[in-house]
Scaffold this motif. Structure first.
Motif, mmCIF file in Angstrom:
data_model
loop_
_atom_site.group_PDB
_atom_site.id
_atom_site.type_symbol
_atom_site.label_atom_id
_atom_site.label_comp_id
_atom_site.label_asym_id
_atom_site.label_seq_id
_atom_site.Cartn_x
_atom_site.Cartn_y
_atom_site.Cartn_z
ATOM 1 N N LEU A 290 48.276 54.391 31.316
ATOM 2 C CA LEU A 290 47.115 53.613 31.724
ATOM 3 C C LEU A 290 47.354 53.021 33.095
ATOM 4 C CD1 LEU A 290 45.116 51.061 29.621
ATOM 5 C CD2 LEU A 290 46.201 50.281 31.726
ATOM 6 N N THR A 291 46.335 53.064 33.931
ATOM 7 C CA THR A 291 46.324 52.366 35.216
ATOM 8 C C THR A 291 45.134 51.411 35.200
ATOM 9 O OG1 THR A 291 47.243 54.293 36.346
ATOM 10 C CG2 THR A 291 46.242 52.600 37.718
ATOM 11 N N ARG A 292 45.379 50.166 35.568
ATOM 12 C CA ARG A 292 44.324 49.144 35.456
ATOM 13 C C ARG A 292 43.948 48.602 36.827
ATOM 14 N NH1 ARG A 292 44.613 44.492 30.949
ATOM 15 N NH2 ARG A 292 43.587 46.197 29.830
ATOM 16 N N GLN A 293 42.652 48.361 36.981
ATOM 17 C CA GLN A 293 42.145 47.625 38.140
ATOM 18 C C GLN A 293 41.350 46.423 37.624
ATOM 19 O OE1 GLN A 293 38.779 48.801 41.083
ATOM 20 N NE2 GLN A 293 40.673 49.469 42.086
ATOM 21 N N VAL A 294 41.718 45.240 38.100
ATOM 22 C CA VAL A 294 41.047 44.011 37.676
ATOM 23 C C VAL A 294 40.501 43.311 38.908
ATOM 24 C CG1 VAL A 294 41.226 41.896 36.324
ATOM 25 C CG2 VAL A 294 42.776 43.800 35.851
ATOM 26 N N THR A 295 39.224 42.995 38.896
ATOM 27 C CA THR A 295 38.581 42.362 40.051
ATOM 28 C C THR A 295 37.896 41.074 39.633
ATOM 29 O OG1 THR A 295 38.143 44.553 40.998
ATOM 30 C CG2 THR A 295 36.985 42.675 41.969
ATOM 31 N N LEU A 296 38.226 39.997 40.340
ATOM 32 C CA LEU A 296 37.519 38.732 40.150
ATOM 33 C C LEU A 296 36.624 38.511 41.356
ATOM 34 C CD1 LEU A 296 36.818 35.996 38.944
ATOM 35 C CD2 LEU A 296 39.012 35.107 39.789
ATOM 36 N N HIS A 297 35.334 38.614 41.131
ATOM 37 C CA HIS A 297 34.355 38.330 42.174
ATOM 38 C C HIS A 297 34.021 36.841 42.127
ATOM 39 C CE1 HIS A 297 33.469 42.692 42.497
ATOM 40 N NE2 HIS A 297 33.574 42.694 41.175
ATOM 41 N N GLY A 298 34.086 36.174 43.286
ATOM 42 C CA GLY A 298 33.696 34.770 43.339
ATOM 43 C C GLY A 298 34.774 33.806 42.903
#
Length: 410
Positions: A290-298
Motif C-alpha cells: 500500500l502507498t498512501r497519500q494524505v492531504t489536509l486542505h485548510g
C-alpha cells in the motif's frame, strides 16, 4: 453551505458566558489586529478568562481599542500592565522584533504568557527565552507560543492517518492575496523581523515538523522573492524551501504574502513509502502493498473549512517477480470540527464545531495555568526547534537571520 455559514457566524460572534470568580485576567500589550482572533473573541465563550487591560504606544488608539472590545482598563505603558498584581496573564501580539523583550519582562514579572508566533526573531533569542531560570521554578509562569492551528481537532485527526517513519515527501503551501499586505507593512520591515517565512511560512514549517515527528537535518534549497528596492530587500514576500529529514524524507514549503486575488486554502500533502500489509487470505507467493497519500486542505484556519483526503493505492503482486496481480485505489474524505468527530484518544475533549483553533488553544492554555491536564501542548523545546528551522531557511536563502534584539537578559 448552511452549516458553514452558521459555524463561521457563531465563531466570530460566540455566546457570552458568565465568568468564574477565579477567572484568569489578561492584559494585552499592543492594540494589534490579531488580538481579536487570538484572544478577545475566544475569551467571550470561556468562563475562566477575563480581558482586563490593554496598552499601546498611542494611548488614544488603546482607548479606542478598549471601547470597541469592552476592555475595562487602559494603561499608559506595557510595563504598567506587567506591574499590575491583578493581571494574571499577558497576550503579546506585538511585532516580531519585540516578542523577546516583552516575553522576558512578562515572565520575570510572574505573568503567564500567550506569545504570538513566531515566538522570537531567531534561535539565539529562543534559546534564552525558553530556558529562562524562572520557567523551571516551582509554580513557574506558563509560556506558550501561539501555534493555534496545531490545537484544532482536524490536525490531530490528520496526524492519525500518518506513520512518520513511512513519510517520503510532504508538500505544504499557504498564501494571502497581495492586496492584504502592502509593501510598507510590518511584514516587510527587516528591523521588525519581517518576511514571509516569519509571518506565514512558520505555519508550514510547523506542519512539516509534526508530520515527520522530527527535526530537519538540512535545508537543501530556499528560493525567495524580494522587492529589491534597497529598502525592503532583506524581507522575502514569498519563498520555496526544501528540507531533508532524518528518515530520508523531503519536506517542501511554499508561501506567498503577495498571492493572487483568488485565495487558496493552505494545504499539507503527505506521500508515504510503499509498505507491506499483512493479508492472510493471500497465497504465500503473493503480498499486498500500500502507498498512501494524505492531504489536509485548510490547515491554518480549519474552523472555517477543511477536508482531509486519504488516498490508498493498493497492489497485490507476486513476491518472486513483483508483478502486479491486482491494483485498486480507495479514497475517503474526513472532517473534524470537534474532538468527538476526530475520535481516538482525544474524543472526550470539550469543543463545539464553531470553536476556532484559537478557542481550542485557549482551552489548553487555561488548563495549564490552572494545573489541569493538557492533552496537547507546544513545549519550549518545540519552539526552540521551530526557530532553528526558520534560521536554517534564512541562512540558505542568503537573506540572513532576522536581527537579534538589543534587549539584554542579565
Amino acid at each position: 453551505m448552511i452549516s458553514l455559514v452558521n459555524r463561521v457566524f457563531t465563531a466570530f460572534g460566540p455566546p457570552t458566558v458568565e465568568k468564574k470568580s477565579d477567572a484568569i485576567r489578561f492584559g494585552i500589550l499592543g492594540a494589534a489586529k490579531i488580538a481579536p482572533l487570538a484572544l478577545i473573541t475566544p475569551a467571550k465563550s470561556h468562563p475562566e478568562v477575563i480581558l482586563q487591560a490593554v496598552s499601546a504606544r498611542d494611548r488614544t488608539r488603546a482607548e479606542e481599542f478598549a471601547k470597541k472590545h469592552g476592555i475595562p482598563d487602559v494603561r499608559d505603558s506595557y510595563q504598567e500592565i506587567l506591574d499590575d498584581p491583578n493581571i494574571d496573564a499577558i497576550l503579546i501580539p506585538l511585532p516580531n522584533s519585540l516578542h523577546f523583550e516583552w516575553a522576558v519582562r512578562a515572565i520575570r514579572a510572574g505573568k503567564h504568557v500567550l506569545l504570538e508566533k513566531p515566538s522570537v526573531s531567531n534561535a539565539t533569542e529562543a534559546n534564552i527565552l525558553f530556558n529562562l531560570p524562572e520557567l523551571s521554578q516551582p509554580n513557574a509562569p506558563v509560556l506558550l507560543e501561539a501555534f493555534h492551528h496545531r490545537f484544532h481537532p482536524s490536525v490531530q485527526l490528520f496526524r492519525s492517518f500518518i506513520n512518520p517513519a513511512d513519510v517520503v515527501h510532504v508538500h505544504t503551501d499557504s498564501m494571502v492575496p497581495w492586496f492584504i499586505t502592502a509593501k510598507d507593512n510590518i511584514e516587510f520591515n527587516y528591523n521588525l523581523s519581517g518576511g514571509s517565512i516569519m509571518m506565514l511560512g512558520t505555519y508550514n514549517f510547523g506542519m512539516l515538523r509534526i508530520i515527520f515527528n522530527d527535526e530537519p537535518e538540512e535545508c537543501l534549497t530556499c528560493d525567495t522573492s524580494v522587492f529589491g528596492d534597497g529598502v525592503h530587500d532583506k524581507c522575502d514576500y514569498d519563498f520555496k524551501a526544501k528540507f531533508r529529514f532524518p528518515n530520508g524524507g523531503i519536506g517542501e514549503a511554499t508561501t506567498s504574502l503577495r498571492g493572487p486575488i483568488l485565495w487558496k486554502p493552505s494545504e499539507a500533502r503527505v506521500t508515504t513509502r510503499e509498505v507491506v500489509v499483512p493479508d492472510k487470505t493471500l497465497p504465500s507467493t503473493q503480498e499486498k502493498v500500500l502507498t498512501r497519500q494524505v492531504t489536509l486542505h485548510g490547515f491554518i484556519h480549519a474552523f472555517i473549512w477543511h477536508r482531509i483526503d486519504v488516498k490508498d493505492s493498493n497492489v497485490i503482486r507476486n513476491k518472486a517477480d513483483r508483478q502486479p496481480v491486482k491494483q485498486w485505489v480507495e479514497s475517503k474524505s474526513h472532517k473534524a470540527y470537534t474532538y468527538k468527530e476526530a475520535g481516538g484518544e482525544f474524543a472526550h475533549l470539550p469543543g463545539e464545531d464553531w470553536w476556532m483553533s484559537y478557542r481550542y488553544q485557549l482551552e489548553e492554555f487555561v488548563n495549564r495555568v490552572k494545573g489541569s491536564p493538557t492533552q496537547y501542548w507546544v513545549s519550549g523545546e518545540d519552539s526552540v526547534n521551530q526557530m532553528k528551522m526558520i534560521d536554517m531557511a534564512y541562512e540558505k536563502s542568503g537573506l540572513g537571520l532576522r536581527p537579534t534584539s538589543s534587549f539584554k537578559v542579565t
